[in-house]
Enzyme design. Structure first.
Site, PDB file in Angstrom:
ATOM      1  N   GLN A   1     -19.314 -33.337 -31.304  1.00  0.00           N
ATOM      2  CA  GLN A   1     -20.122 -34.237 -31.062  1.00  0.00           C
ATOM      3  C   GLN A   1     -21.547 -33.839 -31.455  1.00  0.00           C
ATOM      4  OE1 GLN A   1     -18.936 -34.707 -26.690  1.00  0.00           O
ATOM      5  NE2 GLN A   1     -19.756 -36.928 -26.964  1.00  0.00           N
TER       6      GLN A   1
ATOM      7  N   ARG B   1     -23.805 -25.231 -21.740  1.00  0.00           N
ATOM      8  CA  ARG B   1     -22.191 -25.433 -21.812  1.00  0.00           C
ATOM      9  C   ARG B   1     -22.066 -26.120 -23.149  1.00  0.00           C
ATOM     10  NH1 ARG B   1     -18.655 -30.310 -20.279  1.00  0.00           N
ATOM     11  NH2 ARG B   1     -16.477 -29.406 -20.374  1.00  0.00           N
TER      12      ARG B   1
ATOM     13  N   HIS C   1     -12.578 -29.122 -26.538  1.00  0.00           N
ATOM     14  CA  HIS C   1     -13.252 -30.245 -26.353  1.00  0.00           C
ATOM     15  C   HIS C   1     -12.697 -31.266 -27.339  1.00  0.00           C
ATOM     16  CE1 HIS C   1     -16.646 -32.160 -23.833  1.00  0.00           C
ATOM     17  NE2 HIS C   1     -16.095 -33.285 -24.751  1.00  0.00           N
TER      18      HIS C   1
ATOM     19  N   ASN D   1     -11.486 -29.178 -21.866  1.00  0.00           N
ATOM     20  CA  ASN D   1     -12.263 -30.437 -21.301  1.00  0.00           C
ATOM     21  C   ASN D   1     -11.411 -31.780 -21.051  1.00  0.00           C
ATOM     22  OD1 ASN D   1     -15.115 -31.596 -20.699  1.00  0.00           O
ATOM     23  ND2 ASN D   1     -14.149 -33.043 -22.032  1.00  0.00           N
ATOM     24  N   GLU D   2     -11.334 -32.114 -19.873  1.00  0.00           N
ATOM     25  CA  GLU D   2     -10.744 -33.473 -19.441  1.00  0.00           C
ATOM     26  C   GLU D   2      -9.391 -33.759 -20.234  1.00  0.00           C
ATOM     27  OE1 GLU D   2     -13.724 -36.392 -20.424  1.00  0.00           O
ATOM     28  OE2 GLU D   2     -14.964 -35.794 -18.989  1.00  0.00           O
TER      29      GLU D   2
ATOM     30  N   ASN E   1     -16.213 -33.465 -14.019  1.00  0.00           N
ATOM     31  CA  ASN E   1     -17.067 -34.672 -14.642  1.00  0.00           C
ATOM     32  C   ASN E   1     -17.060 -35.887 -13.958  1.00  0.00           C
ATOM     33  OD1 ASN E   1     -17.355 -32.514 -16.674  1.00  0.00           O
ATOM     34  ND2 ASN E   1     -16.230 -33.300 -18.159  1.00  0.00           N
TER      35      ASN E   1
ATOM     36  N   TYR F   1     -18.785 -39.671 -14.010  1.00  0.00           N
ATOM     37  CA  TYR F   1     -19.790 -40.757 -14.433  1.00  0.00           C
ATOM     38  C   TYR F   1     -19.879 -41.999 -13.768  1.00  0.00           C
ATOM     39  CZ  TYR F   1     -20.120 -37.819 -18.590  1.00  0.00           C
ATOM     40  OH  TYR F   1     -20.364 -37.042 -19.441  1.00  0.00           O
TER      41      TYR F   1
ATOM     42  N   GLU G   1     -20.192 -32.139 -16.052  1.00  0.00           N
ATOM     43  CA  GLU G   1     -20.952 -33.159 -16.756  1.00  0.00           C
ATOM     44  C   GLU G   1     -21.209 -34.215 -15.836  1.00  0.00           C
ATOM     45  OE1 GLU G   1     -18.837 -35.039 -19.869  1.00  0.00           O
ATOM     46  OE2 GLU G   1     -18.185 -32.980 -20.840  1.00  0.00           O
TER      47      GLU G   1
ATOM     48  N   TRP H   1     -25.167 -34.447 -18.775  1.00  0.00           N
ATOM     49  CA  TRP H   1     -24.363 -34.631 -20.069  1.00  0.00           C
ATOM     50  C   TRP H   1     -25.306 -35.789 -20.554  1.00  0.00           C
ATOM     51  CZ3 TRP H   1     -20.815 -32.768 -23.333  1.00  0.00           C
ATOM     52  CH2 TRP H   1     -20.601 -33.431 -24.370  1.00  0.00           C
TER      53      TRP H   1
ATOM     54  N   GLU I   1     -20.747 -40.393 -29.832  1.00  0.00           N
ATOM     55  CA  GLU I   1     -20.456 -40.599 -28.796  1.00  0.00           C
ATOM     56  C   GLU I   1     -18.746 -41.318 -28.831  1.00  0.00           C
ATOM     57  OE1 GLU I   1     -20.374 -39.911 -25.336  1.00  0.00           O
ATOM     58  OE2 GLU I   1     -18.944 -41.470 -24.698  1.00  0.00           O
ATOM     59  N   TRP I   2     -18.036 -40.388 -29.443  1.00  0.00           N
ATOM     60  CA  TRP I   2     -16.469 -40.862 -29.413  1.00  0.00           C
ATOM     61  C   TRP I   2     -16.317 -42.078 -30.304  1.00  0.00           C
ATOM     62  CZ3 TRP I   2     -14.711 -36.401 -29.924  1.00  0.00           C
ATOM     63  CH2 TRP I   2     -15.218 -35.254 -29.070  1.00  0.00           C
TER      64      TRP I   2
HETATM   65  C1  PNW Z   1     -16.684 -37.421 -21.510  1.00  0.00           C
HETATM   66  N1  PNW Z   1     -13.153 -42.680 -19.597  1.00  0.00           N
HETATM   67  O1  PNW Z   1     -15.753 -38.326 -22.052  1.00  0.00           O
HETATM   68  C2  PNW Z   1     -16.564 -36.246 -22.462  1.00  0.00           C
HETATM   69  O2  PNW Z   1     -16.397 -34.993 -21.641  1.00  0.00           O
HETATM   70  C3  PNW Z   1     -17.945 -36.217 -23.258  1.00  0.00           C
HETATM   71  O3  PNW Z   1     -17.452 -35.655 -24.472  1.00  0.00           O
HETATM   72  C4  PNW Z   1     -18.347 -37.551 -23.402  1.00  0.00           C
HETATM   73  O4  PNW Z   1     -19.421 -37.763 -24.334  1.00  0.00           O
HETATM   74  C5  PNW Z   1     -18.787 -38.069 -22.095  1.00  0.00           C
HETATM   75  O5  PNW Z   1     -17.908 -38.043 -21.219  1.00  0.00           O
HETATM   76  C6  PNW Z   1     -19.391 -39.506 -22.070  1.00  0.00           C
HETATM   77  O6  PNW Z   1     -18.448 -40.417 -22.342  1.00  0.00           O
HETATM   78  C7  PNW Z   1     -15.212 -39.398 -21.154  1.00  0.00           C
HETATM   79  O7  PNW Z   1     -13.137 -43.511 -20.298  1.00  0.00           O
HETATM   80  C8  PNW Z   1     -14.845 -40.540 -22.062  1.00  0.00           C
HETATM   81  O8  PNW Z   1     -12.831 -42.447 -18.422  1.00  0.00           O
HETATM   82  C9  PNW Z   1     -14.186 -41.621 -21.719  1.00  0.00           C
HETATM   83  C10 PNW Z   1     -13.759 -41.817 -20.238  1.00  0.00           C
HETATM   84  C11 PNW Z   1     -14.397 -40.418 -19.665  1.00  0.00           C
HETATM   85  C12 PNW Z   1     -14.882 -39.350 -19.950  1.00  0.00           C
END
Ligand code: PNW
Length: 442
Positions: free
Chosen positions: A26, A81, A124, A168-169, A295, A297, A352, A398, A405-406
């Protein structure tokens, strides 16, 4: 605007760690000095990335890393991190790429010289493409290639690292990458998702074995993401739907680590969709970990659905971030308390947490007050969980800076530092200043 915590909060004691987080693909750029990875390939296919972008330049961190370490230092954080790019440190024959290793050695030395603790994530999402060409996470052999990579890099980095996370995840790699295909490598089969998840968990266990042996003095663990699942109504049907969604999206990745099995919902899958598990796999997966990275969100709300068991509801009038994720901090407290009650957990680090917001620069200032509100309410949520007995030892925002952002490309900004991608200029946002002042107030 300030971020505050109650003066008696354990989060303000010196043994609580505050940090910022990033990931290799990223931010690094410099794609031409490493092997290709699955995200390079995924980005090259039209339609996968919303703005058609890729990670070739990103934040040019490989070039600007010294400036970035100063930026991290200026935020007063205890820890940074970041992740190591497997395709940057390994050659196609599996031997070390010394130039790539040296990049991380220089970075680690500089962080240590400044007293910033390096929290290193070993995976990651940037799987070397040549490994994907052999099946990637669908191939059991990849778990052993990961173990081999971990062994080599851990020896090469010596005593420079404070903490290692294997993955990671795993949810994102397995479910988003191999099951619904919105992340690399873009595969779309339930059976693929389940098998990838199993091989990643196996790789985690194999990696942990190496870490505990070769690096017993670092804090070693794994990072999982959780999106707590709530029922739309309090009807038994919806409650069951939310529980099943939770088992599939969240518990699938943590239960094997502690209970040596997959959750009940595995029995709802057709036999052909269940992962192949070899005898002894769960014993490898359930290695003792020193910490659990979490993590968080957002949450998700589900209702019963006759065809799919559960269906997510869009909370139409709820407050959301720029990426469409509902802002619901109570779920953070609920999550931490429920994990604490369900498993015999090691210390927890929030590895995160943060928010995508549409930032505007006005007179050289980024007044991202919505992001400050997000951090305030979510730090409160963590503090509330601690008050209820959950052992949280650290918190990482984060992200350090806006980055790739993917699937959203550069359109969504998670940074507490603004990045102008034309000039690569970094500007600390109001949220970054507020975070710095909170940390400095201890
Ligand atoms: C995480 N979802 O990604 C990642 O660890 C980071 O690299 C990323 O930038 C950040 O969160 C924000 O997106 C996720 O759809 C992406 O559930 C998608 C999901 C969860 C985490």
């Amino acid at each position: 605007m300030k971020i505050t915590l109650p003066p008696e909060s354990p989060m303000l004691s010196k043994d609580f760690t505050f940090g910022v987080a990033t990931a290799s693909f990223q931010i690094e750029g410099a794609a031409d000095t490493r092997l290709p990875c699955i995200w390079d390939t995924f980005c090259a296919q039209a339609g996968n990335i919303r703005d058609g972008s890729d990670g070739k330049q990103a934040c040019e961190h490989v070039k600007l890393w010294q400036e970035d370490v100063e930026l991290i230092e200026s935020l007063s954080v205890d820890a940074y991190r970041f992740s190591i790019s497997w395709p940057r440190v390994i050659k196609q024959d599996g031997s070390l790429n010394q130039d790539g290793v040296d990049f991380y050695i220089h970075l680690l030395d500089r962080l240590n010289a400044k007293g910033i603790k390096p929290y290193v994530t070993l995976y990651h999402w940037d799987l070397p493409q040549h490994i994907e060409d052999e099946g990637g996470w669908l191939n059991r052999k990849t778990a052993f290639l990961f173990q081999d990579y971990v062994e080599k890099i851990v020896i090469a980095l010596g005593d420079r690292v404070y903490s290692y996370a294997t993955f990671n995840e795993p949810f994102c790699s397995a479910f988003l990458g191999y099951e619904i295909g919105i992340h690399a490598p873009g595969k779309t089969k339930v059976a693929f998702g389940r098998q990838a998840a199993h091989h990643i968990l196996l790789a985690h266990g194999l990696g942990m074995q190496v870490l505990q042996q070769l690096s017993p003095n670092t804090e070693n663990g794994i990072v999982l993401n959780f999106t707590p699942c709530y029922p739309h109504t309090q009807t038994p049907k919806d409650i069951t739907a939310a529980r099943k969604a939770d088992e599939y999206m969240n518990q699938w990745y943590i239960k094997p680590l502690f209970d040596k099995c997959y959750p009940e919902i595995i029995n709802d899958l057709a036999q052909a969709d269940r992962p192949i598990v070899e005898p002894g796999d769960f014993d490898i997966i359930a290695q003792k970990i020193d910490f659990l990275g979490i993590n968080f969100y957002t949450r998700a709300v589900y209702e019963a659905n006759p065809d799919t068991l559960y269906a997510q509801i869009d909370m139409l009038n709820a407050p959301k971030t720029d990426i469409g994720w509902e802002i619901y901090p109570q779920a953070f407290t609920d999550l931490l308390v429920s994990l604490h009650n369900s498993y015999n957990l090691p210390p927890i680090f929030i590895t995160e947490n943060g928010a995508a917001m549409a930032d505007k620069i006005i007179d050289g200032k980024v007044m991202d007050t919505d992001r400050i509100d997000y951090y305030q309410s979510h730090l409160n949520a963590v503090n509330n969980a601690i008050t209820q007995g959950v052992n949280v030892k650290g918190y990482f925002a984060w992200s350090l800076m806006d980055n790739f952002e993917w699937a959203e490309g550069y359109l969504k900004r998670f940074g507490i530092v603004y990045v102008d991608y034309q000039t690569q200029q970094r500007t600390i946002k109001a949220s970054g200043l507020a975070y710095r002042d909170l940390i400095g107030s201890r």
